[in-house]
Structures are given as structure tokens and as C-alpha cells.
Design an enzyme around this catalytic site. Structure first.
Site, PDB file in Angstrom:
ATOM      1  N   PHE A  86       0.838  -1.191   0.000  1.00  0.00           N
ATOM      2  CA  PHE A  86       0.000   0.000   0.000  1.00  0.00           C
ATOM      3  C   PHE A  86       0.876   1.246   0.000  1.00  0.00           C
ATOM      4  O   PHE A  86       1.821   1.350   0.778  1.00  0.00           O
ATOM      5  CB  PHE A  86      -0.887  -0.016   1.249  1.00  0.00           C
ATOM      6  N   ASN A 100      -3.172   1.832  10.816  1.00  0.00           N
ATOM      7  CA  ASN A 100      -3.883   2.288   9.620  1.00  0.00           C
ATOM      8  C   ASN A 100      -4.378   1.031   8.921  1.00  0.00           C
ATOM      9  O   ASN A 100      -3.719   0.501   8.026  1.00  0.00           O
ATOM     10  CB  ASN A 100      -2.954   3.092   8.703  1.00  0.00           C
ATOM     11  N   PRO A 101      -5.550   0.527   9.329  1.00  0.00           N
ATOM     12  CA  PRO A 101      -6.023  -0.766   8.829  1.00  0.00           C
ATOM     13  C   PRO A 101      -6.732  -0.614   7.480  1.00  0.00           C
ATOM     14  O   PRO A 101      -7.018   0.514   7.037  1.00  0.00           O
ATOM     15  CB  PRO A 101      -7.036  -1.167   9.903  1.00  0.00           C
TER      16      PRO A 101
END
Length: 291
Positions: free
Chosen positions: A103, A198-199
Site C-alpha cells: 500500500f 492504519n487498517p
């Protein structure tokens, strides 16, 4: 005077940079890229191996540089993330290696990292869940004075980038693990001072840009039908890991302005639950203190 990247010995194989930048900007704008001029300039600077601010000093480029630049512009027009083309993503004071399978950290997450840094006392134990590239963990290690930062990630692809980014950060310890595992980090129960996460939190079916849909790992973006699949297990794990008085910060989607603070309050083991907005005024993360 010969300007940077002019090579008189190469005869006519030189091209003016300004028209190339204008053409690249127009191509990116046509493709719907949000910041076409900035992206065009960053790609040119990348090809030339200079900072973006030094492009004004460059009058001409070699033919091979122009061709490489035009190839990168075309990839960006196909909505390959700029950070993948550059090989790095900026995060606070850091440049992190990123690419397919991890990500790309977002500017909004710098706020959660900043909150964590402010709450990290010298010698503190910090946990970064869903660490990805290691952005939050590395920012805390860089700007605060923790004793250790545990960076937890389960994706093999992301772990490769996490390990690469943390090679020169001795305070960051990489942990391969699933944050939804209630037995994660058993030796750290009740010993953690700051826990940040920060899922994946975007509700499934939400429209996202091509850069996200086609290149960010889906497991790092989407958090189930309501976007909240991962957050309750993270809250339970935070309650188990934090010492009394320890703090937790969790990023969330802007549709979760009430849901995530409510989940923290409903757990019963937290106090001082606070909802925070990002710089655009959108709900972005929630924080709390362990009772």
C-alpha cells in the site's frame, strides 16, 4: 555556457525540456491525473536524477532521457501510481521504497503518525499494526525516541518492502503476523505505551481511483462490507497490549466518524475517546487511552 544535460558532443540528439514537459502535462491531464504538471515534473526530475526544483536549470535533454521520460508519462497516463514509477513514496521526512504488492502511504496518515510521535515518550514501546511499507513505524522511530517500534504485517509482498525500508532503522522490529489474531504479540501484553494502526477500512463496493483499484493490494484497502471488519479485532488487541495509561490511534474512513469512536467506547477498557479530522475537515482517525 553549457546548461545541465546539454551534451554538445552528441550532436543533434538533444531536445528542449520545456516542450516535453508541456506535452507530458497535457497527456496526463487528458488521462484524468489529478496533478498533471507536478507529476510530469517529478517524472522528468526522476529521469534526470535531480530534484524537481532544479528543472529550471535544465534547457535540453538527451534523446535517451526523453524517450525514458515519455515512456514513464505514458505509464502514468495509464494510471500506474506515480510512486511506483519513482520507486519511492514521501512520508513526513522519509522516502520509502514502494511498488506492486504494498500500500502506498497517503499524506492523511501523516496526521496519525504525528499524533503518535507526540505521545511517544523517550524509551517508549510502540506498536504499528498493518504496517505495510513501515511508514508510521519509521516516522515514529525517526522523530521520537522510542526504545522499540514493533511493525506488524502479514502480507509477504508488503513484508519485503517493510524489511527493505527498516534495514537501517535498528529501533524498528518487523513482526510477521495477522492483526486479527487475538494471541498476537503475547510477550508484549500490558507493556505497550503507544499503539497505532492504519487498517484496511474502505467499505467494499466504494468507488476508488484506478491507482488504488488496480495497484494497491485489495487486502490493504477494503475492510469488508462496512469497512469495519478489521477494526474491532484491532481495538481488542490494543486493549490487551497497552499498559494502563497507554494510548491508541486508529485511522478510519470518513464514513466512520461515529462508528470507530463508538467501538472504542463500547469496549469498556478505554477512556478519553477523541475523534480527529484531517486537514480537509474529514473524519480521519480516533484515539483513546487505556484505563
Amino acid at each position: 555556457m553549457t546548461l545541465a544535460h546539454e551534451h554538445p558532443s552528441e550532436g543533434t540528439d538533444r531536445h528542449r525540456l520545456a516542450p516535453a514537459l508541456a506535452k507530458g502535462t497535457a497527456r496526463l491531464a487528458e488521462a484524468g491525473v489529478e496533478s498533471p504538471r507536478v507529476d510530469a515534473e517529478l517524472l522528468a526530475a526522476h529521469v534526470l536524477g535531480i530534484g524537481r526544483g532544479r528543472l529550471l536549470l535544465v534547457d535540453a535533454v538527451r534523446g535517451d532521457e526523453l524517450r525514458r521520460y515519455e515512456g514513464l508519462v505514458e505509464q502514468r497516463a495509464r494510471r500506474v501510481p506515480l510512486q511506483h514509477l519513482l520507486g519511492t513514496a514521501a512520508f513526513r521526512h522519509l522516502e520509502l521504497a514502494v511498488g506492486e504488492g504494498v500500500f502506498v502511504p497517503r499524506p492523511e496518515t501523516e496526521l496519525l503518525a504525528g499524533w503518535g510521535i507526540e505521545h511517544t515518550a523517550p524509551g517508549a514501546t510502540v506498536v504499528d499494526l498493518c504496517s505495510g511499507s513501515g511508514a508510521i513505524a519509521l516516522a515514529v522511530a525517526d522523530e521520537a525516541e522510542p526504545a522499540v517500534v514493533l511493525a506488524v504485517e502479514r502480507s509477504p509482498q508488503a513484508l519485503a518492502f517493510l524489511r527493505r525500508n527498516t534495514e537501517t532503522a535498528p529501533k524498528v522490529r518487523v513482526v510477521e503476523g495477522d492483526v486479527t489474531d487475538p494471541g498476537l504479540l503475547p510477550e508484549w501484553r500490558g507493556r505497550v505505551d503507544v499503539l497505532l494502526c492504519n487498517p484496511p477500512y474502505v467499505p467494499e463496493g466504494t468507488a476508488v481511483p484506478p491507482e488504488v483499484a488496480e495497484h494497491d493490494p485489495a487486502e490493504a484497502v477494503f475492510g469488508g462490507a462496512d469497512g469495519l471488519t478489521v477494526i474491532p479485532p484491532v481495538i481488542a488487541l490494543a486493549a490487551a497490549l497497552l499498559r494502563p495509561g497507554g494510548v491508541v490511534g486508529i485511522e478510519h474512513d470518513d464514513v466512520h466518524a461515529e462508528a470507530v469512536p463508538a467501538l472504542l467506547a463500547a469496549d469498556g477498557r478505554f477512556t478519553e475517546v477523541v475523534a480527529h479530522e484531517d486537514l480537509a475537515g474529514r473524519p480521519r482517525y480516533a484515539t483513546a487511552r487505556r484505563v
